[in-house]
Design a protein around this motif. Structure first.
Motif, short mmCIF file in Angstrom:
data_model
loop_
_atom_site.label_atom_id
_atom_site.label_comp_id
_atom_site.label_asym_id
_atom_site.label_seq_id
_atom_site.Cartn_x
_atom_site.Cartn_y
_atom_site.Cartn_z
N GLY B 63 23.02 24.14 40.00
CA GLY B 63 22.44 23.23 40.98
C GLY B 63 22.74 21.76 40.74
N LEU B 64 23.47 21.43 39.69
CA LEU B 64 23.73 20.02 39.39
C LEU B 64 24.96 19.50 40.16
N SER B 65 26.09 20.19 40.00
CA SER B 65 27.30 19.76 40.72
C SER B 65 27.09 19.81 42.22
N GLU B 66 26.26 20.74 42.66
CA GLU B 66 26.01 20.91 44.10
C GLU B 66 25.46 19.64 44.72
N VAL B 67 24.69 18.85 43.96
CA VAL B 67 24.15 17.60 44.54
C VAL B 67 24.92 16.37 44.06
N LEU B 68 25.49 16.43 42.85
CA LEU B 68 26.18 15.23 42.35
C LEU B 68 27.57 15.04 42.97
N LEU B 118 17.54 14.12 30.75
CA LEU B 118 16.47 13.48 31.53
C LEU B 118 16.71 11.97 31.63
N ASP B 119 16.95 11.35 30.48
CA ASP B 119 17.17 9.89 30.46
C ASP B 119 18.38 9.49 31.31
N SER B 120 19.42 10.31 31.25
CA SER B 120 20.63 9.99 32.04
C SER B 120 20.32 9.98 33.53
N PHE B 121 19.52 10.96 33.97
CA PHE B 121 19.12 10.99 35.39
C PHE B 121 18.28 9.74 35.72
N LEU B 122 17.34 9.41 34.83
CA LEU B 122 16.42 8.31 35.11
C LEU B 122 17.14 6.96 35.11
N VAL B 164 17.79 11.65 44.76
CA VAL B 164 18.57 12.75 44.18
C VAL B 164 18.33 12.82 42.67
N TYR B 165 18.40 11.67 42.02
CA TYR B 165 18.21 11.66 40.56
C TYR B 165 16.78 12.01 40.17
N TRP B 166 15.82 11.53 40.99
CA TRP B 166 14.43 11.91 40.74
C TRP B 166 14.27 13.44 40.81
N LYS B 167 14.85 14.03 41.85
CA LYS B 167 14.71 15.47 42.06
C LYS B 167 15.40 16.26 40.94
N LEU B 168 16.58 15.83 40.54
CA LEU B 168 17.28 16.49 39.44
C LEU B 168 16.41 16.50 38.18
N ALA B 169 15.72 15.38 37.93
CA ALA B 169 14.85 15.28 36.75
C ALA B 169 13.59 16.13 36.95
N ASP B 170 12.98 16.02 38.11
CA ASP B 170 11.70 16.67 38.37
C ASP B 170 11.81 18.20 38.38
#
Lengths: 204, 204
Positions: B63-68, B118-122, B164-170
């Motif tokens: 699910g990561l590449s799908e949104v990034l 997590l930090d990378s997304f934030l 998008v980054y919030w959702k990836l982390a959450d």
């Protein structure tokens, strides 16, 4: 070899690919469609990475980002398309050991500028040309209709991509040097595929 | 602070940006439109690079590449749009010394997984949030109509990006850990801008 992988220069045609892909590769590939699909996703992702890497390395080169950014977007679109087929078939992206092809080519890029730039364009173009040749074969020989359609769609833009790299090189380098480097690197490219890698990959 | 930079979590709102951008920055930026535009092109290019880098590092993360990948494409579209305005004004892309902002944030990313992810997304989300806030300011205060329109157009999708980054982390981390890391990194982000960098940059 598909004629469309040969840019026409003056009266003559420049060959990107010295050797045709073997029937053994076609058989290996169509017998392992999911592994080829997975590897293909990685190839599209890496192709976007190469375009972006060149944009980063040669950030001040006029006219470079203007063509490599749309190319990177198109590679990412292809990546997403392959990924959605993988997902629809219950698979996620996962790591896959690479065949030696890419690293053999990378090792043969001249370390010194400006030839490093020329070689980088030509190696990217050679990989695009080989991908185009192999997608053409898969679009003909794959027994899976959805995959045949996928490859037939994608290879149209892949043909444009090696044209982009050819033009980037041709606009910046003496034609004789360009042709001599292309001949040398095309030999490396074809030789890297003579002994077929045992695992099914786009560039086995 | 623009409310749209704050995802709503339960009954409360999470703040990405602790400090508002100063009037001094607005004045510096609108007095140096070409330098800001050039730096903005680099920001879009780097944002695409960050998305691609995360796709490469966490290649097997479902699910990561799908949104990034679509996010990276959108950043590249923005990059091309800014580049075309630069070109139309007789400028090419050229190197520009970066302000310390990005490297200060990068240094504060935890070195160990899974918190590194997590930090990378934030951090990516924080940079998007700050870009969104500043583009909003430029879309209001820039005296140049073409640039006002540019910023107004781009900031719509920038708002989606930190979502998008919030959702990836959450989706991947405990909410308490997420909020505690966001608070710490948001403090670093705002502190990095307290003393304004003397050169006009998007993140001076």
């Amino acid at each position: 070899m598909d004629n469309s992988t040969s840019p026409i220069v003056g009266q003559s045609k420049i060959r990107w690919l010295i050797n045709k892909t073997s029937e053994d590769w076609i058989n290996l590939a169509i017998s392992n469609p999911m592994e080829i699909l997975l590897d293909h996703a990685h190839c599209e992702r890496k192709a976007a990475g190469v375009a972006l890497q060149l944009m980063f390395r040669y950030v001040s080169e006029p006219g470079l980002s203007e063509v490599l950014s749309p190319l990177a977007r198109e590679e990412l679109e292809h990546f997403e398309r392959v990924l959605s087929i993988l997902n629809a078939r219950g698979r996620h992206l996962q790591k896959l050991a690479s065949p030696p092809y890419g690293s053999i080519l990378a090792k043969n890029i001249c370390k010194d500028e400006p030839i490093r730039m020329l070689d980088s364009f030509l190696v990217a173009g050679l990989i695009e040309a080989r991908s185009h040749e192999r997608m053409t074969l898969l679009s003909i020989h794959s027994p899976d209709l959805e995959l045949r359609d996928l490859y037939a769609d994608l290879l149209k833009s892949e043909a444009r991509h090696f044209g982009v790299y050819w033009k980037l090189a041709d606009e910046r380098f003496d034609r004789n040097i360009l042709i001599s480097r292309l001949e040398a690197l095309a030999r490396v490219e074809s030789d890297a595929l003579v002994e077929m890698h045992k695992e099914p990959r786009m560039h086995s």
